[in-house]
Scaffold this active site. Structure first.
Site, PDB file in Angstrom:
ATOM      1  N   SER A  13      37.052  66.928  62.007  1.00  0.00           N
ATOM      2  CA  SER A  13      37.800  67.715  62.964  1.00  0.00           C
ATOM      3  C   SER A  13      37.639  67.298  64.324  1.00  0.00           C
ATOM      4  O   SER A  13      38.622  67.417  65.226  1.00  0.00           O
ATOM      5  CB  SER A  13      37.805  69.105  62.696  1.00  0.00           C
ATOM      6  OG  SER A  13      36.300  69.351  62.842  1.00  0.00           O
ATOM      7  N   ASP A  54      34.538  79.291  68.381  1.00  0.00           N
ATOM      8  CA  ASP A  54      34.968  78.235  67.566  1.00  0.00           C
ATOM      9  C   ASP A  54      34.185  76.800  68.098  1.00  0.00           C
ATOM     10  O   ASP A  54      34.336  76.715  69.449  1.00  0.00           O
ATOM     11  CB  ASP A  54      36.358  77.948  67.774  1.00  0.00           C
ATOM     12  CG  ASP A  54      36.785  76.822  66.872  1.00  0.00           C
ATOM     13  OD1 ASP A  54      37.792  76.891  66.354  1.00  0.00           O
ATOM     14  OD2 ASP A  54      36.333  75.685  66.720  1.00  0.00           O
ATOM     15  N   HIS A  59      34.449  73.880  68.222  1.00  0.00           N
ATOM     16  CA  HIS A  59      34.964  72.562  68.235  1.00  0.00           C
ATOM     17  C   HIS A  59      34.992  72.286  69.597  1.00  0.00           C
ATOM     18  O   HIS A  59      35.415  73.251  70.602  1.00  0.00           O
ATOM     19  CB  HIS A  59      36.234  72.415  67.830  1.00  0.00           C
ATOM     20  CG  HIS A  59      36.201  72.356  66.033  1.00  0.00           C
ATOM     21  ND1 HIS A  59      36.187  73.587  65.413  1.00  0.00           N
ATOM     22  CD2 HIS A  59      36.032  71.444  65.441  1.00  0.00           C
ATOM     23  CE1 HIS A  59      36.237  73.080  64.136  1.00  0.00           C
ATOM     24  NE2 HIS A  59      36.415  71.795  64.096  1.00  0.00           N
TER      25      HIS A  59
END
Length: 358
Positions: free
Chosen positions: A155, A333, A335
């Site tokens: 991802s 999150d 990311h």
């Protein structure tokens, strides 16, 4: 035929010519030589192309009025980024099914349009069916750069959840944007093509849930369409000059995996890449999501040790380990966000530039 009849027929044909040469609409299939496509796509017999991996980019040039794209989204909540004449990108939401999307209004002169698949792999495939132009003609799109990059990853490499805008929503398909990912940015910085062969949640031997019985990187690397085991990518179509592999974050999400199993599988993947790109430099990139302390620090240390072992076991000067800083993303999150992808690209680009110039 009498001379006056020949003249009558000739006059009739001339009178019809404007309607023949400048039709109300003219269509173009995506497999046309006038269309430039960057990224892995499956070319269909009807002239359409199917995109599964993120960052697939389509370039078109035309003179005329409105330009439309007929596209089929196999799932909802998918998005395209579109730029006209190198202007700012705007996103276009797609609904499940076939739809016609207005890309550009046109006007005088030659116009260039770039379309980028924003979403990451698990969110669904897109079938680009055809392009339709009002009152005009097609021009060849600019040629792609000669230099070629390939990024294999999860991802992070997809650009998942990176496009979070101030004051805007933090969930939804539009938050995923391959165009803002570190790999896509590096390619644009170095005037190179790029293929993002990446799939969120996947690893080398297991996914983020610990599942081994799925198409992890050694499997989807060989495919044109990530979830279709029958689709085999022809590696001679695109031979990269430099490869970046950023894997391991998901393998370690359920704890530190067995060293021999992980290292052996990673070595096998690297050897596949070297088989397909025998002159390429291959960089094994540290995970930017693991912190430096606590449980994350332990995982980072173990993963880096494993990656260095892979380099040692492959035993080629063309395979190197690249360190990377910690980019924590948002608290809810982990990311990396767009600004962090930009910094990741800045840190990695010098090594890729040096490898390209060898």
């Amino acid at each position: 035929m009498k001379p006056h009849r020949i003249f009558e027929v000739f006059s009739l044909v001339i009178g019809l010519l404007p309607h023949v040469l400048i039709a109300e609409t003219t269509s173009l299939v995506l497999t046309s030589d006038l269309v430039q496509i960057e990224g892995r796509v499956q070319r269909e017999a009807d002239g359409s192309v199917i995109a599964s991996f993120p960052g697939v980019t389509i370039d078109i040039a035309f003179e005329g009025e409105g330009l439309d794209l007929i596209v089929e989204a196999l799932q909802s909540d998918l998005f395209l980024d579109v730029s006209v004449d190198e202007g700012p990108f705007r996103w276009i939401p797609l609904e499940e099914g076939t739809q016609t999307v207005r890309l550009a209004e046109g006007g005088s002169g030659i116009h260039r349009v770039r379309i980028v698949r924003r979403n990451e792999t698990w969110q669904g495939m897109l079938r680009f069916k055809s392009l339709s132009l009002e009152q005009g003609e097609w021009n060849p799109a600019p040629e792609r750069p000669e230099r070629r990059l390939l990024f294999i990853g999860d991802s992070i490499t997809c650009g998942s959840a990176c496009d979070i805008r101030e004051g805007g929503p933090t969930e939804g398909g539009f938050t995923h944007n391959a165009r803002l990912s570190y790999g896509y940015r590096i390619a644009r910085m170095l005037d190179a093509q790029v293929h993002l062969v990446s799939y969120g949640g996947r690893g080398v031997i297991r996914d983020w849930q610990g599942n081994r019985a799925t198409n992890n990187a050694p499997q989807f690397y060989e495919r044109t369409l990530a979830d279709d085991p029958e689709s085999r990518w022809d590696h001679t179509v695109y031979v990269p000059d430099v490869v970046g592999i950023c894997l391991g974050t998901n393998d370690f999400s359920r704890g530190i995996p067995d060293q021999n199993e992980f290292v052996n599988a990673y070595v096998e993947l690297v050897r596949k890449v070297m088989r397909d790109a025998p002159e390429a430099t291959v960089f094994l990139i540290e995970s930017p999501m693991f912190g430096l302390e606590g449980a994350d620090g332990v995982k980072r240390s173990a993963l880096n040790h494993y990656l260095k072992q892979v380099v040692e076991f492959v035993g080629s000067e063309r395979v190197q380990f690249l360190k990377l800083g910690h980019f924590p993303g948002r608290p809810e999150d982990a990311h990396p966000v767009a600004s962090e992808h930009e910094e990741i690209a800045r840190q990695l680009a010098p090594s890729f530039r040096e490898a390209l110039e060898r």
